[in-house]
Design a protein around this motif. Sequence first.
Motif, PDB file in Angstrom:
ATOM      1  N   TYR A  70      -5.565   5.003  -7.028  1.00  0.00           N
ATOM      2  CA  TYR A  70      -4.585   4.251  -6.254  1.00  0.00           C
ATOM      3  C   TYR A  70      -5.055   4.012  -4.825  1.00  0.00           C
ATOM      4  N   VAL A  86      -6.870   0.817  -5.184  1.00  0.00           N
ATOM      5  CA  VAL A  86      -5.905  -0.286  -5.257  1.00  0.00           C
ATOM      6  C   VAL A  86      -5.426  -0.660  -3.856  1.00  0.00           C
ATOM      7  N   SER A  87      -5.124   0.337  -3.022  1.00  0.00           N
ATOM      8  CA  SER A  87      -4.650   0.063  -1.662  1.00  0.00           C
ATOM      9  C   SER A  87      -5.698  -0.699  -0.851  1.00  0.00           C
ATOM     10  N   THR A 133       2.162   1.680  -3.429  1.00  0.00           N
ATOM     11  CA  THR A 133       1.076   2.194  -4.263  1.00  0.00           C
ATOM     12  C   THR A 133       0.865   3.680  -4.017  1.00  0.00           C
ATOM     13  N   ALA A 146      -0.078  -2.174 -10.700  1.00  0.00           N
ATOM     14  CA  ALA A 146      -0.285  -0.767 -10.359  1.00  0.00           C
ATOM     15  C   ALA A 146       1.028   0.005 -10.381  1.00  0.00           C
ATOM     16  N   LEU A 185      -1.653  -7.479  -8.362  1.00  0.00           N
ATOM     17  CA  LEU A 185      -2.268  -6.152  -8.394  1.00  0.00           C
ATOM     18  C   LEU A 185      -1.257  -5.064  -8.071  1.00  0.00           C
ATOM     19  N   TYR A 186      -0.462  -5.269  -7.030  1.00  0.00           N
ATOM     20  CA  TYR A 186       0.482  -4.204  -6.667  1.00  0.00           C
ATOM     21  C   TYR A 186       1.559  -4.048  -7.731  1.00  0.00           C
ATOM     22  N   SER A 205       0.841  -1.212   0.000  1.00  0.00           N
ATOM     23  CA  SER A 205       0.000   0.000   0.000  1.00  0.00           C
ATOM     24  C   SER A 205       0.870   1.254   0.000  1.00  0.00           C
ATOM     25  N   LEU A 228      -5.797  -4.287  -1.971  1.00  0.00           N
ATOM     26  CA  LEU A 228      -4.648  -5.048  -1.473  1.00  0.00           C
ATOM     27  C   LEU A 228      -4.930  -5.594  -0.073  1.00  0.00           C
TER      28      LEU A 228
END
Length: 397
Positions: A109, A112-113, A77, A153, A149-150, A74, A116
């Motif tokens: 983002y 996204v975090s 990201t 990103a 995913l991370y 995170s 995660l």
Amino acid sequence: MNGQDYYIPAIAMAVALAFKLPALRHNWRDPLLRSVVALLTLAAAVFAFAAPPTIEAVNRWTGVPNVSAPLVYSLITGFSASCLVLVVNWRGGPPEKTRRTSRRWILGYSVVSVLLVVLFALGDAPVERLRDLDTYYANTPYIREMIALYLVAHNVAALVMVAMCWRWSLQVRGWLRVGLMIIVAGYMFNLSYDATKMTAVVARWTGHDLDYLSTFAAPPLASAGALVSAIGFVLPLVCQKLSDNWEIWTTYRRLGWLWQEVQISAPSNAPAVHMAWWSAAELRVIQRESDIHDGFLHLGPYFDRQLRDAAYERARAEGADEETARAVADAAMVAAAVQARAADPEGRVIEAGEENAVEGPRDLLRISHALRHSPVVQAVRQRAALSGSGLSGSGLS
């Protein structure tokens, strides 16, 4: 890489952040400054929390094996988003468009975090891995998706940064272009980091073992990329600040000739202004300009407009442009007035209440330069000194 290899860059980022925080306190509404502070904060946090000793400590404090993974991912990201937002604000443009674009990157983002964390919570990672979690859990449901995913990103952010900075670098010059090219170089390291990580993870998906790429090759690339990119972000700002300070000090020095010339006009009982050695250059320039204008006021009764007009015509006749000729004329008038004031220690002209000051703004830098270098001004000064008065004629005949 050991803990020291992570903590040294973290400390470097923290030191840079410490220098920026006072400016943020005084100008917290500046979006560019906020972006710089956010980037430095997240960069320091990434290195600090990605160090194996910190990972082990966080896992132990929370009692959750590998909980550092979504935390570090995170942070990475967030750091990616901060870089994109910084470039958006750095480049400028319509404020509303800049804010809208920044909000989109931050929102994207942030999602996204959150994902995660959710994927980690859904997955099962009971065995603590301090250095090779990406490959060890590459085939574990949900943890696998979290890792992918991370990486995606981070890779998207790196590609966008390279494209944005490269295009921008073709449109600018100077230190800004140098900084942008350094950022591009730094993000090439980041792309190499993504490539090695992805290669190792995909190898696990296909039944192969390239774990050394993720465990040993990728971390140094990430460290190098972050440090090089940070230099690219900071270098143009620092160099621009140094350039601005150099110009201010140059202005202060160039005004010195005029400032020295008009000191004779200062009243003997006027309090002297002494600035501390640590006073800002801008304040010194303002004080020097104020002293010069005060000097003009006191020299006003000794100004000779006819002499000024004659000096202007002489300068134009010798090929000077309009602005230079006006500066030469003002400088000649000042030089003659200084000689006249020196020849009138009792101040009889002042007591008579005569006022011949020429109205309107003056280019102090040009006047100061003319005082030192113009032959016309030198001729006026010599003639005024010989005659004992700057009011006895044009001094140019």
